[in-house]
Structure formats: C-alpha cells, structure tokens
Design an enzyme around this catalytic site. Structure first.
Site, mmCIF file in Angstrom:
data_model
loop_
_atom_site.group_PDB
_atom_site.id
_atom_site.type_symbol
_atom_site.label_atom_id
_atom_site.label_comp_id
_atom_site.label_asym_id
_atom_site.label_seq_id
_atom_site.Cartn_x
_atom_site.Cartn_y
_atom_site.Cartn_z
ATOM 1 N N SER A 176 6.543 -6.186 1.352
ATOM 2 C CA SER A 176 7.552 -5.744 0.380
ATOM 3 C C SER A 176 8.430 -6.934 0.012
ATOM 4 C CB SER A 176 8.413 -4.656 1.029
ATOM 5 O OG SER A 176 9.546 -4.368 0.235
ATOM 6 N N TYR A 201 13.338 0.364 6.995
ATOM 7 C CA TYR A 201 12.309 -0.132 6.072
ATOM 8 C C TYR A 201 12.300 -1.661 6.047
ATOM 9 C CZ TYR A 201 9.482 -0.508 1.806
ATOM 10 O OH TYR A 201 8.496 -0.811 0.892
HETATM 11 P P1 NAP Z 1 3.834 6.170 -2.348
HETATM 12 O O1 NAP Z 1 3.321 6.564 -3.686
HETATM 13 O O2 NAP Z 1 4.931 6.923 -1.714
HETATM 14 O O3 NAP Z 1 2.596 6.025 -1.378
HETATM 15 C C1 NAP Z 1 2.734 5.919 0.010
HETATM 16 C C2 NAP Z 1 1.417 6.299 0.622
HETATM 17 O O4 NAP Z 1 1.546 6.281 2.051
HETATM 18 C C3 NAP Z 1 1.008 7.712 0.236
HETATM 19 O O5 NAP Z 1 -0.378 7.770 0.103
HETATM 20 C C4 NAP Z 1 1.478 8.506 1.431
HETATM 21 O O6 NAP Z 1 0.824 9.745 1.600
HETATM 22 C C5 NAP Z 1 1.107 7.529 2.534
HETATM 23 N N1 NAP Z 1 1.735 7.913 3.769
HETATM 24 C C6 NAP Z 1 3.055 7.985 4.029
HETATM 25 N N2 NAP Z 1 3.262 8.450 5.269
HETATM 26 C C7 NAP Z 1 2.041 8.679 5.798
HETATM 27 C C8 NAP Z 1 1.589 9.174 7.035
HETATM 28 N N3 NAP Z 1 2.433 9.558 7.997
HETATM 29 N N4 NAP Z 1 0.256 9.301 7.239
HETATM 30 C C9 NAP Z 1 -0.624 8.936 6.273
HETATM 31 N N5 NAP Z 1 -0.254 8.454 5.088
HETATM 32 C C10 NAP Z 1 1.069 8.344 4.845
HETATM 33 O O7 NAP Z 1 4.397 4.691 -2.454
HETATM 34 P P2 NAP Z 1 3.713 3.314 -2.828
HETATM 35 O O8 NAP Z 1 4.713 2.566 -3.596
HETATM 36 O O9 NAP Z 1 2.353 3.472 -3.379
HETATM 37 O O10 NAP Z 1 3.659 2.648 -1.387
HETATM 38 C C11 NAP Z 1 2.537 1.990 -0.869
HETATM 39 C C12 NAP Z 1 2.983 0.835 -0.013
HETATM 40 O O11 NAP Z 1 3.614 -0.139 -0.840
HETATM 41 C C13 NAP Z 1 4.000 1.207 1.062
HETATM 42 O O12 NAP Z 1 3.728 0.503 2.247
HETATM 43 C C14 NAP Z 1 5.303 0.747 0.455
HETATM 44 O O13 NAP Z 1 6.260 0.456 1.417
HETATM 45 C C15 NAP Z 1 4.844 -0.489 -0.271
HETATM 46 N N6 NAP Z 1 5.752 -0.955 -1.318
HETATM 47 C C16 NAP Z 1 5.989 -0.221 -2.427
HETATM 48 C C17 NAP Z 1 6.856 -0.718 -3.383
HETATM 49 C C18 NAP Z 1 7.179 0.025 -4.643
HETATM 50 O O14 NAP Z 1 8.014 -0.450 -5.421
HETATM 51 N N7 NAP Z 1 6.573 1.146 -4.937
HETATM 52 C C19 NAP Z 1 7.468 -1.952 -3.214
HETATM 53 C C20 NAP Z 1 7.197 -2.675 -2.061
HETATM 54 C C21 NAP Z 1 6.326 -2.177 -1.123
HETATM 55 P P3 NAP Z 1 1.506 11.099 1.023
HETATM 56 O O15 NAP Z 1 1.281 11.078 -0.451
HETATM 57 O O16 NAP Z 1 0.752 12.143 1.739
HETATM 58 O O17 NAP Z 1 2.953 11.032 1.390
#
Ligand code: NAP
Length: 253
Positions: free
Chosen positions: A145, A158
């Site tokens: 991140s 986080y």
């Molecule tokens: P997201 O749409 O909320 O996706 C998160 C994913 O993780 C979803 O598939 C979620 O499943 C899964 N997950 C969460 N808790 C879980 C658990 N206990 N067991 C299994 N799966 C679980 O957000 P995203 O932005 O795509 O995030 C993906 C990664 O990118 C994360 O590590 C996040 O920290 C990182 N990130 C995102 C951003 C951003 O701006 N979006 C920026 C920096 C880093 P469910 O749908 O079932 O909850």
C-alpha cells in the site's frame, strides 16, 4: 521473443481476495496471460469465474476465511490438489479499519493483522514449501500500500500491517532467492474498490486526494494488470524483494 517472457502459459496461480476489486483484476489478467487461476476467498467467485471464462481461461474457487491463519496451508494444498502444482501466489486479500488511534480497539488491531500480515506470511510459507519441492522456482506477489511508505491517519493497524508486508517481502526474497523464488510486491495508490468506498463517499477527502494524484485520476483494478503479470512472469526473474508503486505518481510527489 521479448513478449514471450511475459506469458504465463502453463503456469498455475493462486490469488486471494479474487472475487472483487484489485484481486479480481489481477486474477483475470493472469488468466488472460495464460495461467490457470485458483480464486481464494470467503465470498462467491462467480463473477470472476465468468470473466475468466469469457477470456478463454480456467479457474477454480477455493473457499477460505483468511482472518484465521490456520487455514492457509489447506488453501495451498487445495490449489495443488486441483491443478497439480503451483507457480504463483498473489497475497491480495486485505481489510482496513478506520478509527482515531486514541480509541482504536484490540479487535480492530487483531482482525487487520491476522488477515493482512499473519495469513500472508503463512500463505507464503506454504507456497514456498511447494515451490521448493517442485524444484522449478516460483513467484510471490504481496499487495502492499502507499501506507507501506507513509503513515496515513486513523488506520493504525492497517499502516502497521502494510509496513510489515513491505519488510516481509524483502526478508523472504533474501531467504528464498536461492530457490529461484521471486518475492516482490505492488503498492497500489488510491484505487476505486470496496476498500476505499468510505473515502470516496466523503466528497471533500475524495477531491483532496484526486488533486494530489499527478495522473489526475483514481486507479482501477485494470491498472494492476501489467505489473501483476510482469511480477508473475519470467520477465521479472532477476527482481527480488522490491515493491512497485502503482499509484498514478502519488509517491513521486
Ligand atoms: P476490496 O475490494 O475490499 O477487496 C478486498 C478483498 O480481500 C476482497 O476480495 C475480500 O473479500 C478479501 N478479504 C477480506 N477479508 C478476507 C478474509 N478474512 N478472508 C478472505 N478474503 C478476505 O479492496 P481492494 O482495494 O481490492 O483490496 C485489495 C488489496 O489491495 C488489499 O490488500 C488492500 O489493502 C490493498 N490496497 C488497496 C488500495 C485501494 O485504494 N483500493 C490501496 C492500497 C492497497 P470479501 O469481498 O469477501 O470481503
């Protein structure tokens, strides 16, 4: 030919959190590049499976709640049992909890740490055991991140977990490079996914963030595709322990 170095034909990948957001974007990209993809998570993978089918690829869902680190070895076993091996692991699943640090609870600390770093470590360990046994190297991509590099506000667990992802990526790269295992990371910037819904609903914060992004837009799951395929492919064979920012220039500013 140079483009052949980016192909994932015949490779087997596992992507956590593949039902939505960045995980879905990377899973589809890997399938488009030729990999068979195990889709790991706690929600139904139907939409991602349909997208991979439409791209002519092959996928397999593995149900797992990664808030419980004890499930991690079973996840890797299930991928190997279905596809007959494993070459690529993408640790993407992650959660965020927002609260002033002064009021932050132990539960919000533990929940985030368990999913974002403890399960990530044990998935890496289980995958590396398979890679070493197979003897053909492997690729691990950890999703970091901007908060692997910056402090942020109101997200203490986080930020701690994502700093840990950056450090762990370096450490594992040092230990496992000798097995031809590449451990690298991608640090997404501000991306349009569920993770940032609260931020995007706050118009003032949304516009303040937008104003600071040199590219002039928030990122999308598709913006992760090129870096994910590069880090999963032979094109990155000499890259170890580095985390690439995919952030529209945020960290450059
Ligand atoms: P997201 O749409 O909320 O996706 C998160 C994913 O993780 C979803 O598939 C979620 O499943 C899964 N997950 C969460 N808790 C879980 C658990 N206990 N067991 C299994 N799966 C679980 O957000 P995203 O932005 O795509 O995030 C993906 C990664 O990118 C994360 O590590 C996040 O920290 C990182 N990130 C995102 C951003 C951003 O701006 N979006 C920026 C920096 C880093 P469910 O749908 O079932 O909850």
């Amino acid at each position: 030919m140079i483009l052949d170095m980016f192909k994932l034909t015949g490779k087997i990948a596992a992507v956590t959190g593949a039902n939505t957001g960045l995980g879905q974007g990377m899973a589809v990209a890997m399938a488009e590049a030729g990999a068979k993809v195990a889709l790991v998570g706690r929600s139904a993978m139907d939409e991602t499976m349909r997208m991979i089918d439409a791209a002519g690829g092959e996928s397999f869902p593995i149900k797992a709640d990664l808030s419980d680190p004890s499930v991690t070895a079973g996840v890797i076993d299930a991928a190997v049992a279905h596809f007959g091996g494993l070459d690529i692991l993408v640790n993407n699943a992650g959660i965020i909890r927002r609260e002033d640090s002064i009021n932050f609870t132990e539960k919000d600390w533990d929940d985030v740490m368990n999913t974002n770093i403890k399960s990530v470590f044990f998935l890496c360990q289980a995958a590396a055991k398979v890679f070493i046994k197979q003897g053909r190297g492997g690729k691990i991509i950890n999703i970091a991140s901007l908060l692997s590099f910056q402090g942020g506000i109101r997200v203490p667990s986080y930020t701690s977990s994502k700093h840990a992802v950056l450090g762990l990526t370096r450490l594992l790269a040092c230990e496992w490079a000798k097995y031809n295992i590449n451990v690298n990371g991608i640090a997404p910037g501000y991306m349009v996914t569920n993770n940032t819904e609260a931020l995007r609903n706050d118009t003032e914060r949304y516009n303040a963030i937008l104003d600071r992004i040199p590219a002039g837009r928030w990122g999308t799951p598709r913006d992760m595709a090129g870096a994910a395929v590069f880090l999963a492919s032979p094109a990155s064979d000499y890259m170890h322990g580095f985390t690439i920012a995919m952030d529209g220039g945020w960290l450059a500013r």
